[in-house]
Scaffold this active site. Structure first.
Site, PDB file in Angstrom:
ATOM      1  N   ASN A   1      24.766 -57.935  85.913  1.00 32.37           N
ATOM      2  CA  ASN A   1      25.392 -57.826  87.228  1.00 32.37           C
ATOM      3  C   ASN A   1      26.727 -57.104  87.204  1.00 32.37           C
ATOM      4  OD1 ASN A   1      25.532 -60.414  85.787  1.00 32.37           O
ATOM      5  ND2 ASN A   1      27.135 -60.940  87.237  1.00 32.37           N
TER       6      ASN A   1
ATOM      7  N   GLN B   1      19.310 -59.532  89.274  1.00 28.70           N
ATOM      8  CA  GLN B   1      19.836 -58.226  89.681  1.00 28.70           C
ATOM      9  C   GLN B   1      18.742 -57.166  89.739  1.00 28.70           C
ATOM     10  OE1 GLN B   1      22.853 -57.138  90.722  1.00 28.70           O
ATOM     11  NE2 GLN B   1      23.672 -59.210  90.706  1.00 28.70           N
TER      12      GLN B   1
ATOM     13  N   SER C   1      16.117 -63.993  92.992  1.00 29.19           N
ATOM     14  CA  SER C   1      16.841 -64.547  94.132  1.00 29.19           C
ATOM     15  C   SER C   1      16.736 -63.567  95.298  1.00 29.19           C
ATOM     16  CB  SER C   1      18.312 -64.746  93.743  1.00 29.19           C
ATOM     17  OG  SER C   1      19.042 -65.166  94.867  1.00 29.19           O
TER      18      SER C   1
ATOM     19  N   CYS D   1      30.637 -64.604  91.852  1.00 31.71           N
ATOM     20  CA  CYS D   1      30.720 -66.021  91.511  1.00 31.71           C
ATOM     21  C   CYS D   1      31.977 -66.327  90.694  1.00 31.71           C
ATOM     22  CB  CYS D   1      29.497 -66.445  90.716  1.00 31.71           C
ATOM     23  SG  CYS D   1      27.971 -65.916  91.477  1.00 31.71           S
TER      24      CYS D   1
HETATM   25  N1  PLP Z   1      21.922 -64.332  87.892  1.00 33.04           N
HETATM   26  C1  PLP Z   1      22.505 -63.145  88.140  1.00 33.04           C
HETATM   27  C2  PLP Z   1      22.398 -62.043  87.148  1.00 33.04           C
HETATM   28  C3  PLP Z   1      23.218 -62.947  89.336  1.00 33.04           C
HETATM   29  O1  PLP Z   1      23.792 -61.774  89.572  1.00 33.04           O
HETATM   30  C4  PLP Z   1      23.296 -64.021  90.266  1.00 33.04           C
HETATM   31  C5  PLP Z   1      24.072 -63.891  91.519  1.00 33.04           C
HETATM   32  O2  PLP Z   1      25.102 -63.257  91.564  1.00 33.04           O
HETATM   33  C6  PLP Z   1      22.653 -65.231  89.953  1.00 33.04           C
HETATM   34  C7  PLP Z   1      21.985 -65.346  88.759  1.00 33.04           C
HETATM   35  C8  PLP Z   1      22.689 -66.398  90.888  1.00 33.04           C
HETATM   36  O3  PLP Z   1      21.831 -66.212  91.986  1.00 33.04           O
HETATM   37  P1  PLP Z   1      22.048 -67.091  93.320  1.00 33.04           P
HETATM   38  O4  PLP Z   1      23.241 -66.491  94.004  1.00 33.04           O
HETATM   39  O5  PLP Z   1      20.808 -66.906  94.111  1.00 33.04           O
HETATM   40  O6  PLP Z   1      22.250 -68.479  92.893  1.00 33.04           O
END
Ligand code: PLP
Length: 381
Positions: A151, A179, A199, A325
């Site tokens: 990401n 991603q 997601s 995040c």
């Molecule tokens: N994994 C990756 C590589 C991500 O970029 C993200 C979100 O930014 C997630 C997991 C988490 O996904 P969600 O926002 O649906 O919990």
């Protein structure tokens, strides 16, 4: 506003909103109910599962719908690890560039459930060496987890190669494809994966819905208990409108994938070349070619990311320094330090991620505005 943060989230496609609309007030039944209203909801749920499975090249029964990418990763890692622990296998393998949904889950398994985690290093472009993964596998290894695409820096990992190794060594293999879902191929057979997390909000679907592909035969304990939904793997009444939204968004994104990837790649190349030519002391992070088509990430030396993002916002450009995040965290990105960057240098990270709404005009506007913004931020330091 020029939106250049498609890795953080995407707007919901109007076609997805339309597909979801009957499932709020018209077909609102609980899919577990036996009367007509419930059966219609169950039919929509199973239809969405079938459409999703067709894209992943798997059986519908191998799809588990969840509430987000984070939950999918948690279910994969905790579910497989705790099942393997019953057989005495307590060793897990991952990389330093995984999302917190993976890294924090593995850290929790180590701290509270007595697992040992091996973190296999990546190179300066964020690439994992499949041979290094193989070398880390032990007789007690319960799971290997390597993300499909990163990401923060966009690097695409050699998933099929790692998967082939894991399969040969008899170790389940999970990939966080959150991603990658909207823009890279998702055939789980070609990718050699046993578990794959997606997601919807990363591919123009709603936030708050995800899925986990679980290959038949993979031992997995549920992480939340309750009803027997999702074949006992994920208790809780299924969110039918969101699941229909996820399936529709995935179909649309994967159907338009090749044309959109080519378009985004051309835009990104112009953006990257323009930035590197116009602004001194900027370097591209991540792999130069093995990266997601719409993904550009940089280190802007001598500028701090927070000031840069605020100045960009004031100039009408929505950008990010890396993972949404991790916003508010004053420390350097663990992805960049994991790639060998110095922690102070890593504070100048800038991520520009293109998507469906991005145009050539957007790229030219950014190229016109960014040099002055960077100079001003550097001058203020
Ligand atoms: N994994 C990756 C590589 C991500 O970029 C993200 C979100 O930014 C997630 C997991 C988490 O996904 P969600 O926002 O649906 O919990």
């Amino acid at each position: 506003m020029i939106y250049l943060d498609h890795s953080a989230t995407t707007p919901v496609d109007p076609r997805v909103v339309e597909a979801m609309s009957p499932y709020w007030t018209e077909v609102f039944g609980n899919p577990s109910s036996i009367y007509g209203q419930g059966r219609r909801a169950a039919a929509a749920l199973e239809e969405a599962r079938g459409r999703t499975a067709a894209i992943l090249g798997c059986q519908p029964a191998e799809i588990v719908f969840t509430s987000c990418g984070t939950e999918s990763d948690n279910l994969a890692l905790r579910g497989v690890a705790l099942a393997a622990a019953q057989k005495g296998r307590r060793h897990l393998i991952t990389t330093p560039i995984e999302h917190h949904a993976v890294l924090h889950t593995l850290a929790d398994l180590a701290e509270h459930f007595d697992f040992e985690v091996t973190i296999v290093p990546v190179d300066h472009t964020g690439l994992v060496d499949p041979a290094a993964i193989e070398a880390a596998i032990r007789p007690d290894t319960a799971l290997v987890s390597v993300m499909y695409a990163n990401n923060e820096v966009g690097t695409i990992e050699p998933i099929a190669e790692i998967g082939a190794i894991a399969r040969r060594r008899g170790v389940p293999f999970h990939t966080d494809a959150v991603q990658a879902g909207g823009i890279l191929p998702l055939d789980v057979q070609a990718l050699n994966v046993d578990l794959l997390a997606l997601s919807a909000h990363k591919f123009y679907g709603p936030k708050g819905v995800g899925l986990l592909y679980v290959r038949k035969g993979t031992r997995l304990l549920p992480t939340q208990t309750g009803g027997s939904q999702e074949r006992g793997r994920r208790a809780g009444t299924e969110n039918v409108p969101y699941i229909v939204g996820l399936a529709t968004a995935l179909e649309l994104a994967q159907g338009e994938r090749e044309a959109e990837a080519a378009r985004l790649l051309a835009l990104r190349e112009r953006l990257v070349a323009g930035i590197l030519a116009a602004i001194p002391d900027v370097e591209l992070t991540g792999h130069p070619t093995r990266r997601m088509p719409g993904h550009a990430s940089f280190l802007v030396h001598g500028a701090d990311a927070q000031s840069l993002l605020i100045a960009l916002d004031l100039a009408g450009i929505a950008a990010s320094s890396g993972s949404a995040c991790a916003v508010g965290t004053p420390t350097a990105s663990a992805v960049l330090t994991g790639m060998g960057y110095d922690a102070t240098v890593a504070l100048g990270a800038l991520r520009l991620t293109l998507g469906r709404a991005s145009s050539e005009a957007d790229v030219e506007t950014v190229l016109a505005r960014l040099p002055g913004i960077v100079a001003a931020v550097r001058g203020n330091r």
